[in-house]
Design an enzyme around this catalytic site. Structure first.
Site, PDB file in Angstrom:
ATOM      1  N   SER A   6       0.864  -1.179   0.000  1.00 26.71           N
ATOM      2  CA  SER A   6       0.000   0.000   0.000  1.00 26.71           C
ATOM      3  C   SER A   6       0.896   1.223   0.000  1.00 26.71           C
ATOM      4  CB  SER A   6      -0.870   0.009   1.257  1.00 26.71           C
ATOM      5  OG  SER A   6      -1.505   1.261   1.443  1.00 26.71           O
ATOM      6  N   TYR A  12      -2.281  -1.599  10.222  1.00 28.68           N
ATOM      7  CA  TYR A  12      -2.186  -1.549   8.758  1.00 28.68           C
ATOM      8  C   TYR A  12      -0.879  -0.897   8.329  1.00 28.68           C
ATOM      9  CZ  TYR A  12      -3.770  -0.993   3.911  1.00 28.68           C
ATOM     10  OH  TYR A  12      -3.885  -1.064   2.543  1.00 28.68           O
TER      11      TYR A  12
END
Length: 271
Positions: free
Chosen positions: A141, A154
């Site tokens: 990401s 995350y």
């Protein structure tokens, strides 16, 4: 690497970027095992793709952070299509926001966002070195290069996924193993909106941070970008080109970047 004639496994293939990757690979002439924790979703994607390209995919359910399940997928690919040439480690979880994330939240994020990649590589890379060719694509990401407002689980695990992909590339890149790392910002998937649906202030801020930072791309657009990068054997895949400039700014003056991120977070929280 050309995908035509290759055998691939795509995890998290039951929808979103994974589902779009399956369709793009099939169009390119690959044969694909579609893996997802949701077995019905994996089969639905496989059936949809097979309706256009008969017999080129098979769907399977399973927890792709589990070594035994990855072994099962590799065996399934071998039985249906042949040895695995490409592995798309695409499954991911968003994680709980803030320091309230418990031990189980951390364990889940570490297992799915990082250890799943490590475990798959341990099984496949030695085979690829022996054969002289293989391709590992890690879905990380932009949060793995920058950060993620709201979710420490995350942000931390996506940083780790980028680090592992870098290490794989350096360690095995001269031995026939190609590695790419996908680092998008907003993509129109269920994962993007989990924070907004949580009702938690940090979670909602996380969704607003991503959607306000750049265009929200469709999974099909991202999949096409990924396969173009694979053909070029390019390591860093940035569907949002502005991420590179953000990353440069971070490295050029870390303290200034941190101040800017705190200011951005305050604006998202209405402070």
């Amino acid at each position: 690497m050309e995908v035509a004639g290759k055998v691939a496994i795509v995890t998290g293939g039951g929808g979103g970027i994974g589902g779009a990757l399956v369709a793009a690979l099939a169009r390119g002439g690959a044969r694909v095992v579609v893996a997802d924790l949701d077995a019905a979703a994996a089969r639905a994607v496989s059936d949809r793709v097979n309706s256009h390209y008969p017999g080129v995919t098979v769907g399977a359910g399973g927890d792709v952070s589990d070594t035994a399940q990855i072994e099962r997928l590799i065996a399934l690919a071998g039985a249906e299509f042949g040895p695995v040439d490409m592995y798309f480690a695409n499954a991911g979880v968003a994680g709980a926001p803030g320091l309230d994330a418990g031990e189980l939240d951390w364990d889940l994020s570490i297992d799915v966002n990082l250890r799943a990649h490590v475990r798959a590589a341990k099984l496949l890379v030695p085979q690829w070195v022996e054969r002289g060719e293989g391709y590992f694509v890690s879905t990380a990401s932009a949060a793995g290069l920058l950060t993620q407002i709201g979710s420490a689980t995350y942000s931390v695990t996506k940083h780790a996924a980028v680090g592992f992909a870098e290490w794989l590339n350096i360690t095995y890149g001269d031995r026939g193993v190609r590695v790419s790392c996908l680092c998008p910002m907003g993509v129109n998937t269920r994962l993007l909106y989990e924070g907004q649906e949580s009702g938690d202030a940090l979670g909602m801020a996380a969704t607003r941070a991503v959607t306000s930072a750049g265009a929200v791309l469709e999974p099909e657009t991202v999949a096409d970008i990924v396969l173009a990068a694979v053909q070029e054997e390019r390591f860093l895949i940035l569907p949002h080109e502005q991420v590179l400039e953000m990353y440069r700014n971070k490295g050029a003056d870390y303290d200034r970047w941190l101040r800017g991120m705190r200011r951005f977070q305050r604006s998202l929280l209405g402070q």
